[in-house]
Scaffold this motif. Structure first.
Motif, PDB file in Angstrom:
ATOM      1  N   ARG A   1      57.977  13.513  45.223  1.00 38.03           N
ATOM      2  CA  ARG A   1      57.765  13.291  43.787  1.00 38.03           C
ATOM      3  C   ARG A   1      58.307  11.916  43.391  1.00 38.03           C
ATOM      4  NH1 ARG A   1      62.412  17.624  41.857  1.00 38.03           N
ATOM      5  NH2 ARG A   1      62.369  16.524  39.870  1.00 38.03           N
ATOM      6  N   PRO A   2      57.782  11.363  42.313  1.00 37.51           N
ATOM      7  CA  PRO A   2      58.318  10.064  41.870  1.00 37.51           C
ATOM      8  C   PRO A   2      59.807  10.222  41.551  1.00 37.51           C
ATOM      9  CG  PRO A   2      56.363  10.680  40.593  1.00 37.51           C
ATOM     10  CD  PRO A   2      56.743  11.879  41.403  1.00 37.51           C
TER      11      PRO A   2
ATOM     12  N   ASP B   1      64.994  10.125  51.209  1.00 39.18           N
ATOM     13  CA  ASP B   1      64.266  11.258  51.798  1.00 39.18           C
ATOM     14  C   ASP B   1      64.001  10.953  53.273  1.00 39.18           C
ATOM     15  OD1 ASP B   1      62.747  13.485  52.292  1.00 39.18           O
ATOM     16  OD2 ASP B   1      61.017  12.816  51.118  1.00 39.18           O
ATOM     17  N   LEU B   2      65.085  10.862  54.022  1.00 38.57           N
ATOM     18  CA  LEU B   2      65.005  10.369  55.393  1.00 38.57           C
ATOM     19  C   LEU B   2      64.135  11.232  56.298  1.00 38.57           C
ATOM     20  CD1 LEU B   2      66.019   8.247  57.386  1.00 38.57           C
ATOM     21  CD2 LEU B   2      68.000   9.688  57.817  1.00 38.57           C
TER      22      LEU B   2
ATOM     23  N   ASP C   1      51.534  16.680  55.612  1.00 43.26           N
ATOM     24  CA  ASP C   1      51.634  18.142  55.533  1.00 43.26           C
ATOM     25  C   ASP C   1      53.084  18.601  55.561  1.00 43.26           C
ATOM     26  OD1 ASP C   1      48.965  18.215  55.519  1.00 43.26           O
ATOM     27  OD2 ASP C   1      48.731  18.558  57.677  1.00 43.26           O
ATOM     28  N   VAL C   2      53.922  17.723  56.075  1.00 43.11           N
ATOM     29  CA  VAL C   2      55.317  18.093  56.254  1.00 43.11           C
ATOM     30  C   VAL C   2      55.937  18.557  54.941  1.00 43.11           C
ATOM     31  CG1 VAL C   2      57.572  17.027  56.535  1.00 43.11           C
ATOM     32  CG2 VAL C   2      55.850  16.761  58.300  1.00 43.11           C
ATOM     33  N   ASN C   3      55.513  17.895  53.842  1.00 42.12           N
ATOM     34  CA  ASN C   3      56.098  18.245  52.563  1.00 42.12           C
ATOM     35  C   ASN C   3      55.566  19.578  52.039  1.00 42.12           C
ATOM     36  OD1 ASN C   3      57.798  16.048  52.312  1.00 42.12           O
ATOM     37  ND2 ASN C   3      56.071  14.746  51.745  1.00 42.12           N
ATOM     38  N   LYS C   4      54.535  20.082  52.661  1.00 39.76           N
ATOM     39  CA  LYS C   4      53.956  21.333  52.176  1.00 39.76           C
ATOM     40  C   LYS C   4      54.335  22.493  53.072  1.00 39.76           C
ATOM     41  CE  LYS C   4      49.930  18.945  50.290  1.00 39.76           C
ATOM     42  NZ  LYS C   4      48.611  18.502  50.736  1.00 39.76           N
ATOM     43  N   GLY C   5      55.588  22.739  53.193  1.00 41.08           N
ATOM     44  CA  GLY C   5      55.949  23.972  53.869  1.00 41.08           C
ATOM     45  C   GLY C   5      56.609  23.786  55.214  1.00 41.08           C
ATOM     46  N   THR C   6      55.976  23.022  56.108  1.00 37.54           N
ATOM     47  CA  THR C   6      56.579  22.896  57.432  1.00 37.54           C
ATOM     48  C   THR C   6      57.950  22.261  57.294  1.00 37.54           C
ATOM     49  OG1 THR C   6      54.438  21.866  57.784  1.00 37.54           O
ATOM     50  CG2 THR C   6      55.727  22.460  59.744  1.00 37.54           C
TER      51      THR C   6
ATOM     52  N   ILE D   1      61.797   1.089  35.251  1.00 35.74           N
ATOM     53  CA  ILE D   1      61.063   2.299  34.863  1.00 35.74           C
ATOM     54  C   ILE D   1      59.713   2.341  35.590  1.00 35.74           C
ATOM     55  CG2 ILE D   1      59.866   3.404  32.923  1.00 35.74           C
ATOM     56  CD1 ILE D   1      62.293   2.547  31.172  1.00 35.74           C
ATOM     57  N   LYS D   2      59.065   1.181  35.684  1.00 37.03           N
ATOM     58  CA  LYS D   2      57.802   1.116  36.411  1.00 37.03           C
ATOM     59  C   LYS D   2      58.028   1.496  37.882  1.00 37.03           C
ATOM     60  CE  LYS D   2      53.932  -2.130  37.036  1.00 37.03           C
ATOM     61  NZ  LYS D   2      53.995  -2.392  38.475  1.00 37.03           N
ATOM     62  N   PHE D   3      59.091   0.943  38.453  1.00 37.67           N
ATOM     63  CA  PHE D   3      59.359   1.202  39.869  1.00 37.67           C
ATOM     64  C   PHE D   3      59.641   2.688  40.131  1.00 37.67           C
ATOM     65  CE2 PHE D   3      62.226   1.755  43.452  1.00 37.67           C
ATOM     66  CZ  PHE D   3      61.534   1.110  44.470  1.00 37.67           C
ATOM     67  N   VAL D   4      60.502   3.296  39.322  1.00 36.91           N
ATOM     68  CA  VAL D   4      60.875   4.689  39.614  1.00 36.91           C
ATOM     69  C   VAL D   4      59.705   5.644  39.377  1.00 36.91           C
ATOM     70  CG1 VAL D   4      63.348   4.362  39.221  1.00 36.91           C
ATOM     71  CG2 VAL D   4      61.905   5.142  37.327  1.00 36.91           C
TER      72      VAL D   4
END
Lengths: 398, 372
Positions: free
Chosen positions: B256-257, A141-142, A187-192, B245-248
């Motif tokens: 999100r995880p 997720d760069l 906040d970046v992940n929430k819309g912007t 599994i713990k790590f992911v």
């Protein structure tokens, strides 16, 4: 369904055979000084002396304009040189990033002053570059990077951390991606749009405030680094390209990184000595490793390598025509890294021995290093999962 | 699991949790290192060393079943000491010998951990025990070279396979005897040595074992070692999957995880199925071992070793991939598990070799062929 993947056939014209022979002769001579352990490193081996010699011979920045230290030859000639270097496992690390990525990026979007300042040094094998993209919290997720560049008088002030930067500890400059404006990352992940507001900088790694910490890895060596930026000043003239356009620029840069023979040849130096070893077993009273299972494994490997080369050449041809076959590059990288990872496993199956590092035996030492290092092949330059995502989008999956 | 096994498992887990620190293994990756003798003696105090010794040597009814319990725990913690090579295998070789001053004293050394015992048998890459060694015993001393020998230190006693009058013999040779020299290599988390013997005198006046008795003891000890190693590899695989599994579940990307992505979830499920299959193969081999038919044991041990080695390798590869670049660092424990899997993969025969042996399925017949 019409698939978006095209691999038109392409082959390197025979007029470049002489160049191939010249490079090969040079490398065969140089290889006498390299151990099996060294050869296993391939483009992960950093050797300034070797890079200067390659630069002196005109084999770095081959396609670049002469005014910047280049040689104005074709991309096909570069491919020939690179292919020969990788096939033997030459220690190209000191000029690799500059020749493959940073130089072409500078040529495309750098200022005139930047081109004049950096390109001749890269082409001479004198100036080593590294890439600062990933961060502890931003890998696949760069775009969620947190390292920041703030406007100050006369330039920018950098703060944050970069990680997994190959050979930062030996390099002179980094092209780093920083957030120069926009919302805080949370906040970046929430819309912007988190892809906006990123910028690339040319960073002299000797600048005060930079700390480079090598990260020891599974091989017992340190190839990656963590780099901390603490109020690091970068003058205005070292902003690369457009402020805020770093995301698009960095992605274009990654396209260069994903299509070359370095994505399927990293383990290739193992193949010939393995075949030699199997032949030698045949002549000795060793247990029969030369049975049908072995033959089949070697046959599979050769079939794979020939196919991968055809695919890579096809992409080369399309790049030469000015196209950007990003899907095909991702597909080839995924298959190529799988092959690179498979090869040391195949040798382990065939040779049936404990992976011990014995420097008196070239194949064994090369095999140990590659066995330990192959896990990175499907992580570096975008993970296998990211490649699969790109391929899936190419198939129309959203 | 019976009471003894449960007790042993719990005490092993406790001991390993308090006395085995993965961090200690870091910092010297890729360099040969000495065996941690303090830890080895503590294992002796727990009664683990020499498990499998027959009653005449002071062993009890504790056998391979209990050893696999320990080895599975060793795998689960990426424990680095060569228990199979320097305890189980020598214990089984000694058990096949007759009681004498020498064997009695070797058994005591083994159980007390005061000296290291280790079997030196392999001479060529990819060799199995069905081939008569070239190392030669002339009645007083031996000459030859052995590969991949674990636990070779100045006070070790090597149980060496050799040829005498075209028969297999097993002799005991002190590592500090004249003419014994060795080179150490880093292998996985530990060290293996190439050992040379040049007119090296044996301990005692005669071989420990000769002829058919030596063949049977060697095959039985190595197959027991393979079953125990399979349990260890299976433990490694399960532990790598649990850590992954713990790590992911903790690693967040795209808000999100990463464990919430289907590609990761499905892969973990596939790996779990693989670890269950691996566990079934070594448990089956253990059951066959207890029935005591050498030929069936060989087949079941090969099936287990091939499956468990492949599984551990597969889980290691996927575990590192799911850990991302972090998984490749020395700092992350998962890499030590991967190194241990790699070593276990080739030790005592690679999966391809074991598949060949499984196919041939007739080790005894192979031996007759080789020695006939």
């Amino acid at each position: 369904m019409s698939l978006p993947f095209r691999y038109p056939p392409f082959s390197i014209p025979t007029e470049f055979d002489a160049l191939r022979r010249e490079v090969r002769e040079f490398l065969n001579e140089a290889a006498k000084n390299w151990s099996g352990w060294d050869l296993g490193h391939s483009w992960m081996a950093f050797n300034r002396e070797f890079s200067r010699e390659v630069g002196r011979r005109g084999w770095i920045g081959i396609t670049w304009p002469k005014q910047y230290g280049g040689h104005e030859r074709t991309a096909l000639e570069r491919y020939v040189v690179v292919e020969e270097m990788l096939a033997i496992g030459a220690p190209v690390g000191a000029h690799w990033v500059g020749d493959r990525q940073s130089g072409p990026l500078l040529l495309r979007i750098g200022s005139e002053a930047q081109k004049q300042r950096f390109l001749p040094g890269i082409a001479a094998g004198e100036l080593a570059f590294c890439i600062g993209l990933s961060e502890p919290g931003a890998g696949s997720d760069l775009a969620s990077i947190r390292s920041r560049a703030e406007r100050v008088a006369g330039g920018w002030q950098l703060n944050g951390r970069k990680v997994w930067t190959t050979y930062a500890q030996h390099s002179d400059f980094m092209i780093g991606l920083f957030r120069s404006h926009g919302s805080p990352p949370l906040d970046v992940n929430k819309g912007t749009d988190k892809h906006k507001g990123l910028s690339q900088f040319l960073i002299d790694l000797k600048t005060p405030g930079i700390e480079v910490r090598p990260i020891r890895d599974l091989t017992g060596e340190a190839h990656f680094n963590e780099i901390t930026f603490d109020d690091v000043f970068v003058p205005d003239d070292l902003l690369l390209g457009q402020e805020g356009e770093g995301w698009a620029q960095a992605n274009a840069e990654l396209a260069f990184e994903r299509s070359g023979p370095d994505r399927y040849l990293s383990s290739f130096p193992l193949l010939a000595p393995t075949i030699d070893a199997v032949r030698a077993d045949e002549r000795s009273d060793l247990p029969a490793t030369n049975d049908r299972l072995t033959a089949r494994r070697i046959g599979e490997a050769v079939a794979d390598i020939v196919t991968l080369r055809e695919m890579s050449l096809s992409i080369l041809g399309r790049l030469a025509d000015g196209e950007t076959p990003a899907q095909e590059a991702a597909l080839t990288k995924d298959l190529g890294t799988t092959f690179e990872q498979r090869l040391p496993e195949m040798v382990r199956e065939i040779r049936e021995q404990l992976p011990v590092r014995d420097d008196s035996q070239a194949l064994s030492a090369m095999h140990v290093f590659l066995t330990e290092t192959t896990p990175t092949f499907s992580l570096r330059g975008g993970t296998r999962e990211i490649m699969r995502g790109i391929i899936a989008r190419g198939l129309g999956l959203r | 699991m019976d009471d003894i096994s449960t007790m042993l498992r719990d005490s092993a887990a406790d001991f390993l949790a308090s006395r085995h620190d993965l961090a200690r293994l870091k910092g010297a990756i890729g360099e040969p290192r000495a065996l941690d003798r303090k830890l080895w003696r503590e294992m002796a105090e727990l009664g683990w060393l020499g498990l499998g010794l027959s009653q005449q040597f002071g062993g009890d009814e504790i056998g391979l079943r209990e050893v696999t319990v320990l080895c599975e725990q060793f795998g689960r913690t990426a424990f680095a000491l060569p228990y199979i090579e320097a305890s189980l295998i020598p214990a089984l070789i000694l058990s096949a010998t007759t009681l004498a001053d020498l064997t009695q004293s070797l058994a005591e050394k083994l159980q007390s951990g005061t000296a290291l015992l280790t079997l030196a048998w392999q001479e060529q890459v990819g060799e199995f025990e069905n081939k008569l060694p070239t190392t030669h015993f002339d009645g007083a001393a031996i000459n030859g070279k052995k590969l991949f020998v674990a636990a070779v230190e100045a006070d070790s006693v090597l149980l060496v396979t050799a040829r005498a009058h075209d028969e297999l013999t097993i002799v005991a040779v002190a590592a500090n005897a004249p003419g014994v020299s060795w080179r150490d290599f880093a292998a996985g988390q530990g060290t293996v040595s190439t050992v040379s013997f040049e007119n090296s005198p044996i301990l005692g006046s005669a071989p420990l074992l000769t002829g058919v008795a030596a063949q049977h003891a060697l095959q039985r000890a190595l197959d027991a070692g393979r079953i125990a190693l399979s349990a260890q590899l299976s433990g490694l695989a399960s532990a790598m999957l649990e850590r992954t599994i713990k790590f992911v579940n903790e690693r967040v990307q795209f808000a999100r995880p990463i464990g919430s992505f289907q590609t990761i979830r499905h892969r973990c499920v596939d790996l779990y199925i693989a670890t269950q299959l691996a566990g079934a193969t070594w448990r089956d081999a253990l059951a066959v071992f207890e029935k005591n038919n050498a030929q069936e044991i060989a087949i079941a041990a090969s099936a287990a070793k091939a499956r468990c080695a492949d599984t551990a390798q597969r889980v290691a590869r996927e575990a590192i991939q799911m850990h991302g670049a972090m998984g490749f660092t020395e700092e992350a424990d998962i890499g030590l598990f991967a190194r241990a899997s790699l070593q276990g993969y080739a030790a005592l025969g690679s999966p391809l070799q074991h598949r060949r042996r499984f196919l041939q399925g007739q080790t005894v017949a192979m031996q007759e062929l080789a020695y006939g």
